[in-house]
Design a protein around this motif. Structure first.
Motif, PDB file in Angstrom:
ATOM      1  N   PRO A 119      59.521  71.910   8.700  1.00 48.65           N
ATOM      2  CA  PRO A 119      59.711  72.672  10.034  1.00 48.65           C
ATOM      3  C   PRO A 119      58.195  73.410  10.714  1.00 48.65           C
ATOM      4  N   GLY A 120      58.258  73.050  12.047  1.00 41.52           N
ATOM      5  CA  GLY A 120      56.702  73.403  12.215  1.00 41.52           C
ATOM      6  C   GLY A 120      55.539  72.497  11.837  1.00 41.52           C
ATOM      7  N   ASP A 121      55.956  71.140  11.353  1.00 41.63           N
ATOM      8  CA  ASP A 121      54.928  70.090  11.472  1.00 41.63           C
ATOM      9  C   ASP A 121      55.556  68.822  11.683  1.00 41.63           C
ATOM     10  N   HIS A 122      55.985  68.750  13.295  1.00 40.72           N
ATOM     11  CA  HIS A 122      56.277  67.401  13.406  1.00 40.72           C
ATOM     12  C   HIS A 122      55.895  66.379  13.048  1.00 40.72           C
ATOM     13  N   GLU A 123      54.795  65.701  13.363  1.00 45.26           N
ATOM     14  CA  GLU A 123      53.991  64.998  13.160  1.00 45.26           C
ATOM     15  C   GLU A 123      54.437  64.489  11.249  1.00 45.26           C
ATOM     16  N   VAL A 168      61.648  74.174  -1.088  1.00 41.93           N
ATOM     17  CA  VAL A 168      60.777  73.755  -0.847  1.00 41.93           C
ATOM     18  C   VAL A 168      60.622  72.899  -1.418  1.00 41.93           C
ATOM     19  N   ILE A 169      60.095  71.637  -0.921  1.00 40.95           N
ATOM     20  CA  ILE A 169      59.044  70.647  -1.214  1.00 40.95           C
ATOM     21  C   ILE A 169      57.379  70.495  -0.792  1.00 40.95           C
ATOM     22  N   GLY A 170      56.590  70.507  -2.080  1.00 44.47           N
ATOM     23  CA  GLY A 170      55.098  70.560  -1.461  1.00 44.47           C
ATOM     24  C   GLY A 170      54.199  69.038  -0.915  1.00 44.47           C
ATOM     25  N   ASP A 171      53.752  68.951   0.303  1.00 38.17           N
ATOM     26  CA  ASP A 171      53.795  67.234   0.724  1.00 38.17           C
ATOM     27  C   ASP A 171      52.625  66.701  -0.598  1.00 38.17           C
ATOM     28  N   SER A 172      52.407  67.265  -1.771  1.00 42.28           N
ATOM     29  CA  SER A 172      51.618  66.523  -2.975  1.00 42.28           C
ATOM     30  C   SER A 172      52.662  65.856  -3.603  1.00 42.28           C
ATOM     31  N   MET A 173      54.160  66.899  -4.120  1.00 38.74           N
ATOM     32  CA  MET A 173      55.130  66.360  -5.186  1.00 38.74           C
ATOM     33  C   MET A 173      56.550  65.566  -4.386  1.00 38.74           C
ATOM     34  N   LYS A 191      53.605  75.895   6.154  1.00 40.54           N
ATOM     35  CA  LYS A 191      52.554  77.091   4.583  1.00 40.54           C
ATOM     36  C   LYS A 191      53.276  78.230   5.230  1.00 40.54           C
ATOM     37  N   GLU A 192      53.165  78.527   6.422  1.00 41.17           N
ATOM     38  CA  GLU A 192      53.025  80.196   6.506  1.00 41.17           C
ATOM     39  C   GLU A 192      54.439  80.236   7.062  1.00 41.17           C
ATOM     40  N   LEU A 193      55.043  79.633   7.803  1.00 37.41           N
ATOM     41  CA  LEU A 193      56.754  79.133   8.687  1.00 37.41           C
ATOM     42  C   LEU A 193      57.443  79.206   6.899  1.00 37.41           C
ATOM     43  N   LEU A 194      57.324  78.556   6.481  1.00 36.55           N
ATOM     44  CA  LEU A 194      58.326  78.541   5.588  1.00 36.55           C
ATOM     45  C   LEU A 194      58.294  79.505   4.178  1.00 36.55           C
TER      46      LEU A 194
END
Length: 237
Positions: A220-224, A195-200, A186-189
């Protein structure tokens, strides 16, 4: 529908392996940006060669023309047939953080060079939906094999429908960037457009699946998250 994973920069071969191995059986292609925002990063074509040769994955390297003069572009185009790379994205790129800006070639001009030297290659261009419609049509008229679509979430769905119709009528494949914001990145982006939130993200993908040829997933920043979302997309109707 094809799935493409955007792979952000890696510090060494071990980190590259750790990122690629969980994704290679989930995605059709691995997308490799080239020094995003003009900051130094791994040379995408060389990284693509490593991934194709060692891990058997199909890659889509990006190539920043802001860093390359005419001779360099022609040399790369002449060398590319010696590799396994079958897709390439050409872009002008942001101003480099260090060094001078090269303005020898526009992406459309470089596309012609690569096609002459590599008859079987698919060449793609970036396309931002924040541009005026006449500019968007000019990019489509240039005749790329595919487009990576930016900023589509900032426009009504009807605009993406119109773009897809125009592109497909010209035989151009359409791959929208899906940039996903999660708790980890979240901070990186912060401040990044579209950007789209993971809930949407799942409801959005379900709306556009029939309009496009595939999705380019970036987190970005959350490869998993790239691994997680690929396992879920097949369930989206």
């Amino acid at each position: 529908m094809e799935l493409i994973a955007e792979l952000d920069g890696s510090r060494d071969l071990r980190e590259l392996e750790e990122k690629v191995n969980p994704l290679k059986d989930l995605y059709d292609w691995i997308d490799l940006p080239d020094s995003p925002m003009g900051s130094p990063g791994p040379f995408s074509i060389l990284a693509g060669c490593i991934l194709e040769e060692r891990y058997g994955v199909k890659t889509i390297p990006h190539l920043r023309l802001a860093d390359l003069n005419m001779l360099a572009v022609k040399s790369i185009a002449k060398t590319l047939p010696l590799t396994r790379i079958k897709r390439l994205v050409l872009l002008r790129g942001d101003k480099p953080r260090s060094g001078s800006m090269v303005e020898d070639l526009a992406p459309e001009e470089a596309m012609a060079i690569f096609r002459r030297r590599n008859p079987g290659i698919e060449v793609g261009l970036l396309l931002s939906m924040r541009k005026p419609w006449n500019t968007i049509l000019e990019r489509l008229e240039a005749g790329p094999d595919f487009i990576l679509v930016l900023n589509h979430t900032m426009k009504p769905l009807e605009d993406l429908e119109k773009l897809s119709r125009e592109a497909r009528g010209r035989g151009i494949k359409v791959y929208p960037y899906i940039i996903v914001e999660t708790r980890r990145n979240k901070e990186l982006l912060k401040g990044v457009r579209g950007v789209i939130g993971d809930s949407m993200v799942y409801s959005y993908i379900s709306r556009i699946k029939g309009l496009v040829d595939g999705l380019l997933i970036s987190s970005p920043g959350d490869h998993e998250y790239l691994h997680y979302i690929a396992s879920q997309i097949s369930r989206i109707h």
